[in-house]
Design an enzyme around this catalytic site. Structure first.
Site, mmCIF file in Angstrom:
data_model
loop_
_atom_site.group_PDB
_atom_site.id
_atom_site.type_symbol
_atom_site.label_atom_id
_atom_site.label_comp_id
_atom_site.label_asym_id
_atom_site.label_seq_id
_atom_site.Cartn_x
_atom_site.Cartn_y
_atom_site.Cartn_z
ATOM 1 N N PRO A 196 0.827 -1.210 0.000
ATOM 2 C CA PRO A 196 0.000 0.000 0.000
ATOM 3 C C PRO A 196 0.860 1.259 0.000
ATOM 4 O O PRO A 196 2.063 1.206 0.301
ATOM 5 C CB PRO A 196 -0.808 -0.126 1.298
ATOM 6 C CG PRO A 196 -0.677 -1.551 1.728
ATOM 7 C CD PRO A 196 0.633 -2.028 1.207
ATOM 8 N N HIS A 417 -27.172 9.187 21.809
ATOM 9 C CA HIS A 417 -26.787 8.360 20.659
ATOM 10 C C HIS A 417 -25.446 7.669 20.922
ATOM 11 O O HIS A 417 -25.316 6.444 20.758
ATOM 12 C CB HIS A 417 -26.711 9.238 19.403
ATOM 13 C CG HIS A 417 -26.375 8.493 18.148
ATOM 14 N ND1 HIS A 417 -27.296 8.240 17.163
ATOM 15 C CD2 HIS A 417 -25.214 7.941 17.705
ATOM 16 C CE1 HIS A 417 -26.725 7.565 16.184
ATOM 17 N NE2 HIS A 417 -25.445 7.381 16.488
ATOM 18 N N GLU A 418 -24.429 8.457 21.345
ATOM 19 C CA GLU A 418 -23.096 7.887 21.560
ATOM 20 C C GLU A 418 -23.067 6.953 22.770
ATOM 21 O O GLU A 418 -22.379 5.928 22.746
ATOM 22 C CB GLU A 418 -22.070 9.017 21.731
ATOM 23 C CG GLU A 418 -21.973 9.978 20.560
ATOM 24 C CD GLU A 418 -21.704 9.278 19.237
ATOM 25 O OE1 GLU A 418 -21.055 8.208 19.252
ATOM 26 O OE2 GLU A 418 -22.155 9.780 18.200
ATOM 27 N N ASP A 495 -23.981 4.645 10.368
ATOM 28 C CA ASP A 495 -24.083 3.359 11.052
ATOM 29 C C ASP A 495 -24.833 2.339 10.194
ATOM 30 O O ASP A 495 -24.418 1.184 10.064
ATOM 31 C CB ASP A 495 -24.814 3.529 12.390
ATOM 32 C CG ASP A 495 -24.124 4.530 13.302
ATOM 33 O OD1 ASP A 495 -22.886 4.585 13.249
ATOM 34 O OD2 ASP A 495 -24.809 5.248 14.046
#
Length: 649
Positions: A196, A417-418, A495
């Site tokens: 890479p 949310h987190e 997500d």
């Protein structure tokens, strides 16, 4: 004064001389007198108007009684002297002066042609990239590095021990060829470095030349290709001719895929410039004429597009893989880059290496540089672990957007949310330890939860994959449980996208579906031609595609149900963590565990955020979640173990 300034002043001088000559011409003509014909001259002599003359060959100059100057050209057979004497004319004879070569007139006459030639040379040099003269565009552009200063050795290369061992044999051959030749052994003519971007392929090639102490020619693959057919092949020939004069030596071609692509794949047929250059390179590497003592090292991150004839034995005999380093390699690379950086006593390269899975050598060098710059901005004399932590977060997730104004409602939604992601991650059967949770916006994310793996992972189990599906859906479930279905936002877009990709890979590539079975229905990423790829993609029947979609949906909804069950059972912990994030904005993994036990995190008055990882390692790693800023529409995808690649890498 350089040559360009000298040339400008020379041109100005020539122009001034030309101007002076033009102005002086008429004055000299008037001083020599009026031109009269021969008959008029003889009439003046016979009438007594001429007293004295000067004869120069066939030209006579004089002055009449009236004071008028005159000049006359006399015929070849004219007996002028006797007639002048008969009329009592004073005669002065002089040798005729031969006219010399007028250099100025020659320059002026040739000046337009010289100007055109100069313009042609200039444009030829521009088209050929500054070749060596107008006819030098067929010469090689390879630069010879003798490594008198800045010599690189294997001590400067870390984290790629296997690649160094492969090339150590090349170094030994260049130092002592007879050691191998006594037993009839032949050293490989070429080594192809594959890996890479940023893994140190060019650095390894320089280290081989530095260890062997031989000349090192370096050139880019694009330097061979020009607009004229045959120029690249000429440059290949010239490059090998120069190498023969400096043998034993090393030729390093960077990005060889620019000239070594498979023949017949383009629209130019078999006579275009790139294919002619490749043919000449193949002949020079292994043709009738042996190139003893010349070792060709090339680098590319696209070995799949190279021509098969280039990779056969006798040309590039060995393909040396230069992968991203493991945790031990990252630690050694960090120590190499930290040599010139003053470090505080709390800096631990091993901890930083654990927190940077998937980083290449270039990424680690950038991390050390960002930490040093950050310490300088903070007016520190040494770089501490706090700078490395902040630099790591900045490199992986972008700078903090503390200037972004968020309403209390948005902060509350982000916090719940987190915390939903974090609580699910702490309670699933198999997951990496939670390292950090924050609701401070970074880059395009309004908040995120990070996990720190205990070691580099080469694969994922089915349990780990289903656990990750639940972690990814934890944020969406948290919004639904707290604010209701009608108030769920678009913050879970990233997500959902990642969960769908992971579930689809589980079904179509990794055989984790009993309905579909262990059949690979994924797109073939190795195909070069888009037409073939489309044929393969369309080879799946409608019935099979419907089964795949059904299985993918079942996996994602299974993760959703698992996350809902965890948040329902651990509602008290979830609410506690959400309130903690609203109060402290950023919590480390240890602080989250202490907060869930009822112990509030300590905050120093001078340090608003305690970002050290404590015993968990203190290293920021792949982003587990990015709460999408709904105004942007798309989210930045996570890196590292969450990427649904074969083997779970």
């Amino acid at each position: 004064m350089n040559m360009r300034n000298i040339l400008v002043w020379a041109i100005l001088l020539v122009l001034l001389l030309a101007l002076f000559n033009m102005l002086q011409g008429p004055v000299q003509q008037s001083s020599s007198g009026t031109e009269i014909n021969f008959s008029n001259f003889m009439e003046r002599v016979e009438s007594g108007e001429v007293d004295a003359v000067t004869i120069e060959g066939r030209r006579i100059t004089g002055q009449s009684n009236t004071g008028q100057n005159f000049t006359v050209q006399i015929p070849e057979d004219a007996r002028v002297t006797e007639q002048l004497r008969q009329n009592d004319v004073s005669i002065t004879a002089r040798e005729p002066q031969e006219e010399g070569i007028n250099l100025l007139s020659i320059l002026l006459s040739w000046f337009p042609m010289l100007l055109l030639i100069g313009v042609w040379i200039f444009f030829m040099r521009q088209m050929q990239g500054g070749g060596k003269g107008a006819m030098g565009f067929g010469k090689s552009k390879a630069k010879l590095l003798t490594e008198k200063t800045g010599r690189v050795t294997f001590d400067d290369v870390a984290g790629v021990d296997e690649a160094k061992e492969e090339l150590q044999e090349v170094v030994e051959f260049l130092k002592d060829p007879s050691k191998f030749q006594r037993l009839g052994g032949k050293i490989p003519k070429g080594a192809l470095l594959v890996g890479p971007p940023g893994t140190g392929k060019t650095l390894i090639a320089r280290a081989v030349a530095g260890e062997a102490g031989v000349p090192f020619f370096t050139i880019s693959g694009s330097d061979f290709v020009e607009m004229f057919v045959g120029v690249g092949a000429s440059r290949v020939r010239d490059m090998f001719e120069q190498a023969k004069k400096n043998a034993p030596c090393i030729i390093f071609i960077d990005e060889i895929d620019a000239v070594g692509r498979s023949r017949g794949a383009g629209l130019g047929g078999g006579n275009d410039e790139r294919e002619q250059t490749l043919n000449q390179l193949l002949v020079e590497m292994d043709g009738f004429e042996a190139n003893e003592g010349i070792i060709l090292i090339a680098a590319t991150n696209r070995p799949d597009v190279l021509d098969p004839a280039l990779l056969r034995p006798g040309r590039f005999d060995r393909q040396v893989v230069v992968p991203n380093p493991d945790v031990t390699g990252r630690e050694r690379i960090l120590k190499v880059h930290m040599r010139e950086v003053p470090l505080a006593s709390d800096v631990d390269p091993k901890t930083i290496a654990r927190g940077t899975p998937g980083f290449s050598g270039a990424d680690l060098a950038n991390l050390v540089n960002e930490a040093a710059l950050m310490a300088a901005r903070r007016n520190k004399r040494v770089v501490t672990m706090a700078e490395f932590e902040d630099a790591k977060d900045k490199v992986m997730m972008g700078p903090e957007r503390r200037s972004m104004v968020m309403t209390q409602k948005e902060k509350e939604l982000t916090a719940y949310h987190e915390s939903g992601h974090a609580i699910v991650a702490l309670n699933v059967p198999s997951a990496d330890p939670v390292h950090k949770a924050t609701i401070i916006p970074r880059g395009r994310a309004l908040g995120m939860v990070m996990q720190l793996p205990e070691g580099d992972k080469m694969s994922m189990t089915h349990q780990e994959m289903t656990s990750r599906l639940a972690i990814m859906m934890g944020g969406r479930v948290a919004e639904e449980l707290k604010f209701g279905k009608e108030n769920v936002t678009s913050g879970a877009a990233s997500d959902i996208k990642q969960a769908t990709r992971l579930a689809r890979a589980m079904v179509t590539q990794w055989g984790f579906s009993e309905e579909i079975g262990p059949i690979d229905y994924g797109d073939d990423q190795g195909e070069v031609f888009l037409g073939q790829q489309l044929v393969q993609s369309s080879s799946i029947s409608a019935e099979t595609a419907a089964k795949i979609e059904k299985e993918v949906k079942a996996l994602v909804e299974g993760g959703l149900a698992h996350a809902r069950q965890i948040l329902t059972d651990k509602k008290e912990d979830w609410v506690t963590l959400s309130e903690g994030l609203l109060e402290y904005e950023t919590l480390s993994g240890d602080e989250i565990k202490e907060l869930l036990k009822g112990i509030k995190p300590y905050r120093d008055a001078e340090v608003p955020d305690k970002n050290d990882g404590g015993e968990s390692g203190g290293g920021a790693v792949p982003v587990v979640d990015e709460d999408e800023d709904s105004a942007r529409g798309t989210a930045q995808g996570p890196q590292g173990p969450l990427e649904p690649k074969p083997g779970g890498a």
